[in-house]
Design a protein around this motif. Sequence first.
Motif, PDB file in Angstrom:
ATOM      1  N   SER A   7       0.856  -1.354   0.120  1.00 37.12           N
ATOM      2  CA  SER A   7      -0.086  -0.127  -0.062  1.00 37.12           C
ATOM      3  C   SER A   7       0.975   1.244   0.043  1.00 37.12           C
ATOM      4  O   SER A   7       2.128   1.280   0.072  1.00 37.12           O
ATOM      5  N   GLY A   8       0.333   2.489  -0.173  1.00 41.68           N
ATOM      6  CA  GLY A   8       1.153   3.617  -0.053  1.00 41.68           C
ATOM      7  C   GLY A   8       1.332   4.209  -1.383  1.00 41.68           C
ATOM      8  O   GLY A   8       2.192   5.349  -1.339  1.00 41.68           O
ATOM      9  N   GLY A   9       1.133   3.550  -2.588  1.00 43.00           N
ATOM     10  CA  GLY A   9       1.355   4.053  -3.892  1.00 43.00           C
ATOM     11  C   GLY A   9       0.405   5.297  -4.116  1.00 43.00           C
ATOM     12  O   GLY A   9      -0.490   5.689  -3.357  1.00 43.00           O
ATOM     13  N   GLY A  10       0.855   5.907  -5.199  1.00 47.79           N
ATOM     14  CA  GLY A  10      -0.121   6.962  -5.745  1.00 47.79           C
ATOM     15  C   GLY A  10       1.029   7.979  -6.657  1.00 47.79           C
ATOM     16  O   GLY A  10       1.853   7.555  -7.104  1.00 47.79           O
ATOM     17  N   SER A  11       0.495   9.262  -6.643  1.00 50.34           N
ATOM     18  CA  SER A  11       1.155  10.132  -7.287  1.00 50.34           C
ATOM     19  C   SER A  11       1.834  11.358  -6.730  1.00 50.34           C
ATOM     20  O   SER A  11       1.594  11.737  -5.495  1.00 50.34           O
ATOM     21  N   ALA A  12       2.885  11.752  -7.042  1.00 52.78           N
ATOM     22  CA  ALA A  12       3.768  12.679  -6.589  1.00 52.78           C
ATOM     23  C   ALA A  12       4.304  13.574  -7.600  1.00 52.78           C
ATOM     24  O   ALA A  12       4.635  13.055  -8.602  1.00 52.78           O
ATOM     25  N   GLN A  13       4.714  14.989  -7.137  1.00 51.02           N
ATOM     26  CA  GLN A  13       5.510  15.577  -8.169  1.00 51.02           C
ATOM     27  C   GLN A  13       7.022  15.380  -7.973  1.00 51.02           C
ATOM     28  O   GLN A  13       7.505  14.946  -6.970  1.00 51.02           O
ATOM     29  N   SER A  14       7.536  16.008  -8.891  1.00 47.49           N
ATOM     30  CA  SER A  14       9.161  15.917  -8.766  1.00 47.49           C
ATOM     31  C   SER A  14       9.648  16.220  -7.617  1.00 47.49           C
ATOM     32  O   SER A  14       9.031  17.661  -7.389  1.00 47.49           O
ATOM     33  N   GLY A  15      10.282  15.669  -7.011  1.00 43.51           N
ATOM     34  CA  GLY A  15      11.090  16.278  -5.659  1.00 43.51           C
ATOM     35  C   GLY A  15      10.347  16.000  -4.438  1.00 43.51           C
ATOM     36  O   GLY A  15      10.728  16.166  -3.280  1.00 43.51           O
ATOM     37  N   GLY A  16       9.246  15.254  -4.716  1.00 46.43           N
ATOM     38  CA  GLY A  16       8.185  15.107  -3.641  1.00 46.43           C
ATOM     39  C   GLY A  16       8.712  13.676  -3.057  1.00 46.43           C
ATOM     40  O   GLY A  16       9.556  12.996  -3.344  1.00 46.43           O
ATOM     41  N   SER A  17       7.681  13.067  -2.043  1.00 53.00           N
ATOM     42  CA  SER A  17       7.944  11.796  -1.424  1.00 53.00           C
ATOM     43  C   SER A  17       6.769  11.004  -1.281  1.00 53.00           C
ATOM     44  O   SER A  17       5.823  11.577  -1.236  1.00 53.00           O
TER      45      SER A  17
END
Length: 125
Positions: A7-17
């Motif tokens: 679990s824990g996947g998803g979307s992030a922006q470059s530089g995010g976590s």
Amino acid sequence: QLRLVESGGGSAQSGGSLKLSCVASSYPYNKYCMGWFRQAPGKEREGVAAFEPDGRTYYGDSVKGRFTVSQDNAKNTLYLQMNSLKPEDTAIYYCAAEVIVGNYCSGSARDIMYWGQGTQVTVSS
């Protein structure tokens, strides 16, 4: 039989976590090397991070210094903290268990005995 659920996947922006979790039906850390693989579209599955039989950690060259693998044996859970994410980190991430043989794990996908179902990580620029 070992069941792994990520679990824990998803979307992030470059530089995010993002932080991934993998709950195991049991956690025989002295029997398996636990770790994370990923597979991007059109590419082979590659090792990202793992625990070696002696407790040391392995990281793929592309994630060194950005990703951290950890485990909580009391919770039967493996984690992957991903910082400074890049678009090239976009992939399906899999939790994996390899049987320890002779105090050794190869770290190769072909030697993995149990896989989780995978969780998508998408990083946008």
